[in-house]
Design a protein around this motif. Structure first.
Motif, PDB file in Angstrom:
ATOM      1  N   THR A 171       3.038  11.815   7.055  1.00 59.05           N
ATOM      2  CA  THR A 171       1.952  13.042   7.708  1.00 59.05           C
ATOM      3  C   THR A 171       1.977  14.349   7.647  1.00 59.05           C
ATOM      4  OG1 THR A 171       2.615  11.327   9.453  1.00 59.05           O
ATOM      5  CG2 THR A 171       2.080  13.768  10.121  1.00 59.05           C
ATOM      6  N   SER A 172       3.409  15.264   7.015  1.00 57.80           N
ATOM      7  CA  SER A 172       3.413  16.594   7.510  1.00 57.80           C
ATOM      8  C   SER A 172       2.650  16.712   6.001  1.00 57.80           C
ATOM      9  CB  SER A 172       5.065  16.814   6.082  1.00 57.80           C
ATOM     10  OG  SER A 172       5.668  16.580   8.411  1.00 57.80           O
ATOM     11  N   ALA A 173       2.946  16.023   4.696  1.00 59.72           N
ATOM     12  CA  ALA A 173       1.750  16.137   3.518  1.00 59.72           C
ATOM     13  C   ALA A 173       0.242  16.393   4.064  1.00 59.72           C
ATOM     14  CB  ALA A 173       1.934  15.201   1.905  1.00 59.72           C
ATOM     15  N   GLY A 174      -0.190  15.330   4.519  1.00 60.54           N
ATOM     16  CA  GLY A 174      -1.671  15.057   4.762  1.00 60.54           C
ATOM     17  C   GLY A 174      -2.213  16.351   6.137  1.00 60.54           C
ATOM     18  N   VAL A 175      -1.012  16.788   6.504  1.00 55.91           N
ATOM     19  CA  VAL A 175      -1.634  18.103   7.981  1.00 55.91           C
ATOM     20  C   VAL A 175      -1.557  19.534   6.998  1.00 55.91           C
ATOM     21  CG1 VAL A 175      -1.066  19.233   9.312  1.00 55.91           C
ATOM     22  CG2 VAL A 175      -0.674  17.112   9.633  1.00 55.91           C
ATOM     23  N   VAL A 194      -1.838  13.139  -5.173  1.00 59.72           N
ATOM     24  CA  VAL A 194      -2.759  13.565  -6.095  1.00 59.72           C
ATOM     25  C   VAL A 194      -3.396  14.658  -5.190  1.00 59.72           C
ATOM     26  CG1 VAL A 194      -5.530  13.078  -7.235  1.00 59.72           C
ATOM     27  CG2 VAL A 194      -3.334  11.817  -7.171  1.00 59.72           C
ATOM     28  N   LEU A 195      -3.766  14.522  -3.996  1.00 55.51           N
ATOM     29  CA  LEU A 195      -4.174  15.470  -2.805  1.00 55.51           C
ATOM     30  C   LEU A 195      -3.569  16.761  -3.083  1.00 55.51           C
ATOM     31  CD1 LEU A 195      -5.779  12.831  -0.089  1.00 55.51           C
ATOM     32  CD2 LEU A 195      -6.600  13.693  -2.388  1.00 55.51           C
ATOM     33  N   MET A 197     -13.442  17.009   1.224  1.00 55.12           N
ATOM     34  CA  MET A 197     -14.030  15.794   0.947  1.00 55.12           C
ATOM     35  C   MET A 197     -12.282  15.587   1.455  1.00 55.12           C
ATOM     36  SD  MET A 197     -14.336  13.396  -1.722  1.00 55.12           S
ATOM     37  CE  MET A 197     -15.984  13.045  -1.615  1.00 55.12           C
ATOM     38  N   ILE A 198     -11.615  16.739   0.726  1.00 51.39           N
ATOM     39  CA  ILE A 198     -10.310  16.582   0.568  1.00 51.39           C
ATOM     40  C   ILE A 198      -9.368  16.548   1.594  1.00 51.39           C
ATOM     41  CG2 ILE A 198      -7.917  17.700   0.208  1.00 51.39           C
ATOM     42  CD1 ILE A 198      -9.322  17.801  -2.605  1.00 51.39           C
ATOM     43  N   SER A 199     -10.344  17.499   2.837  1.00 52.22           N
ATOM     44  CA  SER A 199      -9.261  17.874   4.360  1.00 52.22           C
ATOM     45  C   SER A 199      -9.703  16.515   4.781  1.00 52.22           C
ATOM     46  CB  SER A 199     -10.462  19.203   4.218  1.00 52.22           C
ATOM     47  OG  SER A 199     -11.498  19.104   4.970  1.00 52.22           O
ATOM     48  N   LYS A 200     -10.849  15.957   5.039  1.00 50.92           N
ATOM     49  CA  LYS A 200     -10.894  14.689   5.470  1.00 50.92           C
ATOM     50  C   LYS A 200      -9.813  14.182   4.949  1.00 50.92           C
ATOM     51  CE  LYS A 200     -15.215  15.731   6.897  1.00 50.92           C
ATOM     52  NZ  LYS A 200     -16.343  15.710   6.712  1.00 50.92           N
ATOM     53  N   LEU A 201      -9.760  13.716   3.606  1.00 53.88           N
ATOM     54  CA  LEU A 201      -8.727  12.381   3.240  1.00 53.88           C
ATOM     55  C   LEU A 201      -7.282  12.516   3.635  1.00 53.88           C
ATOM     56  CD1 LEU A 201     -11.224  11.601  -0.268  1.00 53.88           C
ATOM     57  CD2 LEU A 201     -10.556  10.847   1.649  1.00 53.88           C
ATOM     58  N   GLY A 202      -7.032  13.948   3.203  1.00 54.88           N
ATOM     59  CA  GLY A 202      -5.447  14.574   3.686  1.00 54.88           C
ATOM     60  C   GLY A 202      -4.930  13.527   5.084  1.00 54.88           C
ATOM     61  N   LEU A 229       0.888  -1.643   0.166  1.00 54.56           N
ATOM     62  CA  LEU A 229       0.200   0.350  -0.098  1.00 54.56           C
ATOM     63  C   LEU A 229       1.242   1.088   0.252  1.00 54.56           C
ATOM     64  CD1 LEU A 229      -2.954  -1.060   2.301  1.00 54.56           C
ATOM     65  CD2 LEU A 229      -2.802  -1.092   0.102  1.00 54.56           C
ATOM     66  N   GLN A 230       2.227   1.383   0.021  1.00 58.88           N
ATOM     67  CA  GLN A 230       2.745   2.234   0.003  1.00 58.88           C
ATOM     68  C   GLN A 230       3.414   3.279  -0.679  1.00 58.88           C
ATOM     69  OE1 GLN A 230       7.205   2.022   1.631  1.00 58.88           O
ATOM     70  NE2 GLN A 230       7.612   3.381   1.274  1.00 58.88           N
ATOM     71  N   THR A 231       3.613   2.615  -1.962  1.00 55.17           N
ATOM     72  CA  THR A 231       3.154   3.474  -3.462  1.00 55.17           C
ATOM     73  C   THR A 231       1.358   3.520  -3.537  1.00 55.17           C
ATOM     74  OG1 THR A 231       5.315   1.912  -3.935  1.00 55.17           O
ATOM     75  CG2 THR A 231       3.737   2.985  -5.910  1.00 55.17           C
ATOM     76  N   PRO A 232       0.548   2.892  -3.459  1.00 55.87           N
ATOM     77  CA  PRO A 232      -0.337   4.008  -3.744  1.00 55.87           C
ATOM     78  C   PRO A 232      -1.052   5.197  -2.932  1.00 55.87           C
ATOM     79  CG  PRO A 232      -0.810   1.463  -3.367  1.00 55.87           C
ATOM     80  CD  PRO A 232       0.384   1.849  -3.120  1.00 55.87           C
ATOM     81  N   VAL A 233      -0.417   4.936  -1.781  1.00 57.61           N
ATOM     82  CA  VAL A 233      -0.904   6.168  -0.394  1.00 57.61           C
ATOM     83  C   VAL A 233       0.522   6.964  -0.885  1.00 57.61           C
ATOM     84  CG1 VAL A 233       0.027   6.515   2.203  1.00 57.61           C
ATOM     85  CG2 VAL A 233      -0.872   4.288   0.567  1.00 57.61           C
ATOM     86  N   VAL A 234       1.179   7.439  -1.358  1.00 56.87           N
ATOM     87  CA  VAL A 234       2.564   8.002  -2.207  1.00 56.87           C
ATOM     88  C   VAL A 234       1.366   8.765  -2.719  1.00 56.87           C
ATOM     89  CG1 VAL A 234       4.224   8.987  -2.005  1.00 56.87           C
ATOM     90  CG2 VAL A 234       4.244   7.311  -0.824  1.00 56.87           C
ATOM     91  N   ILE A 235       0.887   7.900  -3.905  1.00 56.49           N
ATOM     92  CA  ILE A 235       0.399   8.575  -4.863  1.00 56.49           C
ATOM     93  C   ILE A 235      -1.022   9.146  -4.968  1.00 56.49           C
ATOM     94  CG2 ILE A 235      -0.581   7.796  -7.302  1.00 56.49           C
ATOM     95  CD1 ILE A 235       1.594   5.010  -7.606  1.00 56.49           C
ATOM     96  N   ILE A 236      -1.096   8.819  -4.077  1.00 61.63           N
ATOM     97  CA  ILE A 236      -3.091   9.453  -4.123  1.00 61.63           C
ATOM     98  C   ILE A 236      -2.909  10.770  -2.756  1.00 61.63           C
ATOM     99  CG2 ILE A 236      -5.352   9.481  -2.049  1.00 61.63           C
ATOM    100  CD1 ILE A 236      -5.146   6.065  -2.797  1.00 61.63           C
TER     101      ILE A 236
END
Length: 220
Positions: A167-171, A27-28, A124-129, A17-24
């Protein structure tokens, strides 16, 4: 034995899952940049156009005949969509009072639905990030801890670096999209309140004057 096999399968799936998560997350982040760009565009080319003195305009509308309101509305610095909705309501003067109120409610609903489209994606993106940021943090920790047990600090350092980056990217994604969504939500609430107030004035004037006769020499 069965438990070890199941755990191994689960570990293998999670590791992939690591590569798909980074790609997502990438995209976000791109979507966040697009949202920020549309926000700036909307501010300069739409939000700043709403410079009408609403209390004064409402007071003037209360003293204006319904048949003359279109010119008054078009001359004020309202948003184009507000002018269109108000003119649509004024154009239905042949309706009875109850039908006009229903039509006004429908116009308000259409405006609200239009602006909600600009809020759905940022919300939606604010929750998915943060969700994918957390997932990107946890996924590489498994191999990192296993490497630590084997004394391979290089793999552990790489895993922790990936975890911190995701983590930083998501925040960042969540913070930017949440702030922009809240500002836009306040804008759209104000747009709706202005439109609703003016529609109420128009409906009251129509009730007071009665239906405006058809043009053809007749005066309102």
């Amino acid at each position: 034995m069965i438990s070890e096999n199941v755990n191994s399968i689960l570990r293998a799936i999670v590791a992939e899952l690591q590569t798909p998560v980074v790609i997502i997350l990438l995209v976000l982040m791109l979507a966040t940049v697009v949202i920020a760009g549309t926000f700036v565009f909307e501010y300069f080319f739409e939000h700043r156009k709403l410079r009408a003195d609403v209390p004064k305009l409402i007071e003037t509308m209360n003293r204006t005949k319904v048949c003359d309101m279109s010119d008054l509305i078009n001359q004020n610095k309202l948003l184009p969509r507000q002018k269109k909705a108000l003119n649509q309501l004024i154009g239905e003067q042949k309706m009875d009072s109850e039908s006009r109120e229903i039509y006004a409610a429908q116009l308000l609903f259409e405006e609200e639905d239009h602006y909600q489209k600009y809020l759905r994606w940022p919300q939606m993106i604010s929750k998915l990030g943060p969700m994918f940021g957390l997932l990107g943090t946890l996924v590489p920790l498994g191999p990192g801890l296993m490497a630590l047990g084997e004394g391979n600090t290089a793999v552990l350092s790489q895993s922790l670096l990936i975890a911190f980056d995701t983590t930083s990217a998501g925040v960042v994604i969540a913070a930017v999209t949440l702030v922009l969504a809240q500002i836009r939500k306040q804008w759209y609430r104000n747009y709706g309140q202005v439109l609703e107030s003016m529609m109420e004035v128009i409906l009251n004037r129509m009730k007071a004057e009665g239906q405006c006769p058809e043009t053809g020499g007749a005066k309102c």
